[in-house]
Design an enzyme around this catalytic site. Sequence first.
Site, PDB file in Angstrom:
ATOM      1  N   ARG A 174       0.836  -1.204   0.000  1.00 27.12           N
ATOM      2  CA  ARG A 174       0.000   0.000   0.000  1.00 27.12           C
ATOM      3  C   ARG A 174       0.874   1.258   0.000  1.00 27.12           C
ATOM      4  O   ARG A 174       0.414   2.337  -0.342  1.00 27.12           O
ATOM      5  CB  ARG A 174      -0.974   0.016   1.179  1.00 27.12           C
ATOM      6  CG  ARG A 174      -2.148   0.978   0.933  1.00 27.12           C
ATOM      7  CD  ARG A 174      -3.164   1.012   2.064  1.00 27.12           C
ATOM      8  NE  ARG A 174      -2.574   1.484   3.283  1.00 27.12           N
ATOM      9  CZ  ARG A 174      -2.479   0.796   4.406  1.00 27.12           C
ATOM     10  NH1 ARG A 174      -2.997  -0.416   4.500  1.00 27.12           N
ATOM     11  NH2 ARG A 174      -1.890   1.291   5.461  1.00 27.12           N
TER      12      ARG A 174
ATOM     13  N   TYR B 130     -10.007  22.375 -14.229  1.00 23.63           N
ATOM     14  CA  TYR B 130     -10.639  21.075 -14.372  1.00 23.63           C
ATOM     15  C   TYR B 130     -11.845  20.987 -13.426  1.00 23.63           C
ATOM     16  O   TYR B 130     -11.712  21.151 -12.223  1.00 23.63           O
ATOM     17  CB  TYR B 130      -9.626  19.975 -14.086  1.00 23.63           C
ATOM     18  CG  TYR B 130     -10.211  18.603 -14.230  1.00 23.63           C
ATOM     19  CD1 TYR B 130     -10.541  18.113 -15.489  1.00 23.63           C
ATOM     20  CD2 TYR B 130     -10.467  17.815 -13.121  1.00 23.63           C
ATOM     21  CE1 TYR B 130     -11.111  16.878 -15.626  1.00 23.63           C
ATOM     22  CE2 TYR B 130     -11.034  16.561 -13.262  1.00 23.63           C
ATOM     23  CZ  TYR B 130     -11.354  16.099 -14.512  1.00 23.63           C
ATOM     24  OH  TYR B 130     -11.930  14.870 -14.649  1.00 23.63           O
TER      25      TYR B 130
ATOM     26  N   ASP C 277      -1.083  22.233 -12.192  1.00 21.72           N
ATOM     27  CA  ASP C 277      -1.647  21.114 -12.957  1.00 21.72           C
ATOM     28  C   ASP C 277      -1.162  21.289 -14.393  1.00 21.72           C
ATOM     29  O   ASP C 277      -1.625  22.169 -15.119  1.00 21.72           O
ATOM     30  CB  ASP C 277      -3.183  21.152 -12.874  1.00 21.72           C
ATOM     31  CG  ASP C 277      -3.836  19.994 -13.626  1.00 21.72           C
ATOM     32  OD1 ASP C 277      -3.169  19.390 -14.496  1.00 21.72           O
ATOM     33  OD2 ASP C 277      -5.018  19.700 -13.345  1.00 21.72           O
TER      34      ASP C 277
ATOM     35  N   LYS D  56      -4.090  11.044 -19.100  1.00 18.43           N
ATOM     36  CA  LYS D  56      -4.149  11.787 -20.348  1.00 18.43           C
ATOM     37  C   LYS D  56      -2.862  11.556 -21.142  1.00 18.43           C
ATOM     38  O   LYS D  56      -2.579  10.445 -21.528  1.00 18.43           O
ATOM     39  CB  LYS D  56      -4.427  13.261 -20.035  1.00 18.43           C
ATOM     40  CG  LYS D  56      -5.542  13.475 -18.988  1.00 18.43           C
ATOM     41  CD  LYS D  56      -6.918  13.108 -19.479  1.00 18.43           C
ATOM     42  CE  LYS D  56      -7.998  13.090 -18.407  1.00 18.43           C
ATOM     43  NZ  LYS D  56      -8.097  14.257 -17.543  1.00 18.43           N
TER      44      LYS D  56
HETATM   45  C1  LIG Z   1      -8.531  14.625 -16.311  1.00 19.38           C
HETATM   46  C2  LIG Z   1      -7.942  15.775 -15.588  1.00 19.38           C
HETATM   47  C3  LIG Z   1      -7.824  15.775 -14.190  1.00 19.38           C
HETATM   48  C4  LIG Z   1      -8.344  14.624 -13.356  1.00 19.38           C
HETATM   49  O1  LIG Z   1      -7.601  13.452 -13.579  1.00 19.38           O
HETATM   50  P1  LIG Z   1      -8.221  11.955 -13.438  1.00 19.38           P
HETATM   51  O2  LIG Z   1      -7.061  11.113 -13.855  1.00 19.38           O
HETATM   52  O3  LIG Z   1      -9.401  11.873 -14.334  1.00 19.38           O
HETATM   53  O4  LIG Z   1      -8.578  11.785 -12.009  1.00 19.38           O
HETATM   54  C5  LIG Z   1      -7.223  16.858 -13.584  1.00 19.38           C
HETATM   55  N1  LIG Z   1      -6.764  17.908 -14.303  1.00 19.38           N
HETATM   56  C6  LIG Z   1      -6.862  17.958 -15.648  1.00 19.38           C
HETATM   57  C7  LIG Z   1      -6.348  19.142 -16.387  1.00 19.38           C
HETATM   58  C8  LIG Z   1      -7.457  16.889 -16.325  1.00 19.38           C
HETATM   59  O5  LIG Z   1      -7.580  16.951 -17.663  1.00 19.38           O
END
Ligand SMILES: *Cc1c(COP(=O)(O)O)cnc(C)c1O
Length: 384
Positions: free
Chosen positions: A52, A104, A177, A202
Amino acid sequence: MKGLKFSAASQAAQALGWIDPVTKAVVPPIHMASTYQRDEDNAYSSGRVYARADNPTFDQAEATLAALEGGAKALIFSSGMSAASACFLALAPGDHVVVPKVMYWALRNWLATFATHWGLEVDFVDAEINDALAAAVQPGRTKLVWLETPANPTWGVSDIAAAAEIAHKAGALLGVDSTVATPVLTRPLEFGADIVMHSATKYLNGHSDIIAGALVTAREDAYWTRLRTIRAQLGTILGQTEAWLLMRGMRTLFPRVQWACRSAQSMAERFADHPMVADVLYPGLPSFAGHAVAARQMKGGFGGMLSIRVKGGERAAIATAARVELWKRATSLGGVESLIEHRASIEGPGTPCPPDLLRLSVGVEDGNDLYDDLDQALRRAHNA
Ligand SMILES: *Cc1c(COP(=O)(O)O)cnc(C)c1O
């Protein structure tokens, strides 16, 4: 890969040049074990206790991502949301944070609900305007400033270097981010950020077949230790097979992102003159508000994400999405297959997303095919 003297693209392609010391395999195994044997003297000489906390299958993806971002360490998580939320849960109730108004949507919702109920004071600001950021930070109280750049789904660009100065002067950390920019185009730590977050679902993975997240830190400090502890305590770790798939995907990160950037740039320029398109939102267009900052901060391209605003409003936008044949109608982004989405429908009431907006995630298909397909859909929707 001795001394990491090769470019980031070469390091990614070979996952830092790792070779299995025993078998000479060029690809690592998947470690399925959930637990590790103690030594006879009661120690854990391998440094592993229980899965974990971590798993040897994470090592290569974490080391490669840390190298690509120019960071000290990386942690991979079960999702982008678990990685991002850990950055806020590592603070204390009563702390103040400054976050973007346009970001997001699921993270924005979490900050407005869970994080606020838990006791964080959250200020949503226009993070493309440095003066708005500076006015929102409270020296001594603000612990974290958060940026997303380019920001979903209108691709506004924030100035990372300016935000880092504002955050640090107030005694706060800067988290970015960087899901959409990827380390191919922007390395936020070089501009002064303290933490970089990715939805590895992504571009990093790039094949729409896992949900994953990642954090990279500029330094191993007490905050980073809290992030590592949160992952181990909540168990927001990635499965070992998904970690292996993430590393496999990251090996082609550079050619995928570079290809998508070229197609997106050309598509943005062509749709800017299209009779059924009211506006194109893309940092690579000189007419775009954030272009100058993007040109400073993004190297080698402006990303694979753009949005178009369709003449005729929401109905025309949805009718256009209904008529594509090559693009896939789906949420998410950064995969090899191109996706189109009427974004306001998924964000729901209260969204800052315009109702006539279609979000485009450009994949690695032929860029002319993608343009032609969307062009015919726009024309057929207009004539319907
Ligand atoms: C998809 C996304 C998230 C969230 O990520 P998950 O892997 O779906 O939890 C956060 N920030 C951005 C810019 C995203 O495109």
